[in-house]
Design an enzyme around this catalytic site. Structure first.
Site, PDB file in Angstrom:
ATOM      1  N   ARG A 174       0.859  -1.180   0.000  1.00 55.58           N
ATOM      2  CA  ARG A 174       0.000   0.000   0.000  1.00 55.58           C
ATOM      3  C   ARG A 174       0.899   1.235   0.000  1.00 55.58           C
ATOM      4  O   ARG A 174       2.043   1.179   0.454  1.00 55.58           O
ATOM      5  CB  ARG A 174      -0.893   0.026   1.240  1.00 55.58           C
ATOM      6  N   LYS A 177      -2.424  -2.316   8.043  1.00 61.18           N
ATOM      7  CA  LYS A 177      -3.496  -1.762   8.865  1.00 61.18           C
ATOM      8  C   LYS A 177      -3.406  -2.326  10.274  1.00 61.18           C
ATOM      9  O   LYS A 177      -3.112  -3.497  10.473  1.00 61.18           O
ATOM     10  CB  LYS A 177      -4.849  -2.101   8.234  1.00 61.18           C
ATOM     11  N   HIS A 210      -2.867   2.128  -5.813  1.00 63.58           N
ATOM     12  CA  HIS A 210      -3.586   0.868  -5.624  1.00 63.58           C
ATOM     13  C   HIS A 210      -3.628   0.054  -6.920  1.00 63.58           C
ATOM     14  O   HIS A 210      -3.786  -1.170  -6.864  1.00 63.58           O
ATOM     15  CB  HIS A 210      -4.996   1.139  -5.098  1.00 63.58           C
ATOM     16  N   ARG A 259      -0.813  -2.261  -6.713  1.00 64.70           N
ATOM     17  CA  ARG A 259      -1.103  -3.341  -5.752  1.00 64.70           C
ATOM     18  C   ARG A 259      -2.060  -4.361  -6.367  1.00 64.70           C
ATOM     19  O   ARG A 259      -1.870  -5.569  -6.228  1.00 64.70           O
ATOM     20  CB  ARG A 259      -1.683  -2.732  -4.474  1.00 64.70           C
ATOM     21  N   HIS A 275      -3.911  -9.243   3.981  1.00 62.28           N
ATOM     22  CA  HIS A 275      -5.347  -9.298   4.243  1.00 62.28           C
ATOM     23  C   HIS A 275      -5.607 -10.202   5.441  1.00 62.28           C
ATOM     24  O   HIS A 275      -5.041 -11.294   5.539  1.00 62.28           O
ATOM     25  CB  HIS A 275      -6.112  -9.837   3.032  1.00 62.28           C
ATOM     26  N   TYR A 290      -9.746 -10.820  -6.248  1.00 69.35           N
ATOM     27  CA  TYR A 290      -8.737 -10.851  -7.302  1.00 69.35           C
ATOM     28  C   TYR A 290      -8.877 -12.082  -8.174  1.00 69.35           C
ATOM     29  O   TYR A 290      -8.479 -12.077  -9.333  1.00 69.35           O
ATOM     30  CB  TYR A 290      -7.334 -10.785  -6.702  1.00 69.35           C
TER      31      TYR A 290
END
Length: 310
Positions: free
Chosen positions: A159, A183, A255, A258, A281, A290
């Site tokens: 990211r 995150k 993004h 990514r 994730h 994806y």
């Protein structure tokens, strides 16, 4: 609640005042809610409903259908716009229920319409090669930094906040890995390919020291022209500038790289759970979108190649 009629128009005005005075909503938000409220009132009036106590869940559901189909005066709304209008109506009825104006909330169980799946936008491997080739043009400090930044965004699927948050100590180039903080400050180790490792090494040796002399000292990997940590906004500007030079303007964001990282891995046969780990994730469900991109690509190839696909 008393037995008095709950006037729709008066209730909407009180709701808007509440949003303005007590919630401090912006002028733009208030104007949008006012339009939604007026449309809802017109719909109820068309049904002969002049008392909000008479509104049922079926009425709210039918209003949503009305938004999606339109009428002689207004065209149908898109899924997104209809969902926004329904959110306004749900907020309105929740206000009335919390305020004890109504004892029940007829909108509580009405769900916004589901929008179409928005597949991540990936660019082709050829476009990635073109982008990175353009980024590598030049031998000054900024050019070397820009190439290293883009190589990490694509080569590690980072990211933009993870890339700009990198410190020198997060690199283990001799082992071919970097440490990214995602995150929730969750850390993960990600392999770094030879192209990205070479670009980062060149930046560290030939560019970062020159940039660092302009600042007061920072452990940040990527520096701006003043010697401080490169910001997310600065990184965005770099990517847009390189994309424009590569003829990909408007198609490339941080993004995008990514997304392309994940899509190209899956196209190459990588397991979705490995890609999940690489992307950081917490759930494989997030990563599985994806796989839809890859399936879409498979269908495209099939349709263009199989003799009985047309």
């Amino acid at each position: 609640m008393s037995g008095d009629r709950v006037d729709p128009g008066r209730a909407v005005r009180e709701w808007l005042t509440h949003l303005d005075v007590e919630k401090g909503r912006s002028r733009h938000t208030l104007a949008a809610y006012r339009r939604d409220g007026d449309r809802y009132l017109a719909f109820l009036a068309g049904r002969g409903i002049d008392d909000l106590r008479a509104v049922t869940e079926a009425d709210v559901t039918d209003f949503l259908v009305h938004l999606r189909t339109g009428d002689d005066d207004r065209p149908p709304l898109s899924t997104t716009s209809a969902a926004r209008s329904l959110v306004a109506v749900r907020t309105f009825h929740r206000f009335l229920a919390l305020d004890a104006t109504l004892t029940a909330d007829p909108a509580a169980a009405v769900s916004p319409p589901a929008g179409p799946d928005r597949l991540p936008k990936a660019i082709s491997i050829e476009d990635v090669d073109r982008l990175l080739s353009v980024a590598s043009v030049g031998d000054d400090a900024s050019a070397l930094r820009d190439q290293a930044l883009l190589e990490i965004l694509y080569g590690a699927g980072a990211r933009i906040s993870e890339a700009t948050g990198l410190d020198i100590d997060d690199l283990a180039l001799d082992e071919g890995v970097i440490r990214l903080r995602g995150k929730g400050n969750k850390e993960r180790l990600v392999p770094l390919g030879t192209y990205a490792a070479a670009a980062v090494s060149a930046y560290l040796v030939r560019a970062r020291p020159a940039l660092a002399t302009r600042g007061t000292g920072t452990p940040a990997l990527f520096l701006n022209t003043r010697g401080g940590r490169l910001s997310r906004q600065g990184a965005w500007g770099i990517i847009h500038a390189v994309a424009d030079r590569a003829g990909l303007g408007g198609r490339v964001t941080p993004h995008t790289l990514r997304h392309s990282f994940a899509t190209h891995l899956l196209d190459g046969g990588a397991d979705v759970r490995i890609v999940q780990e690489l992307l950081g994730h917490s759930s494989v469900t997030t990563t599985q979108i994806y796989t839809k991109v890859s399936i879409a690509r498979l269908r495209e190839v099939y349709a263009g190649s199989h003799p009985r696909a047309r």
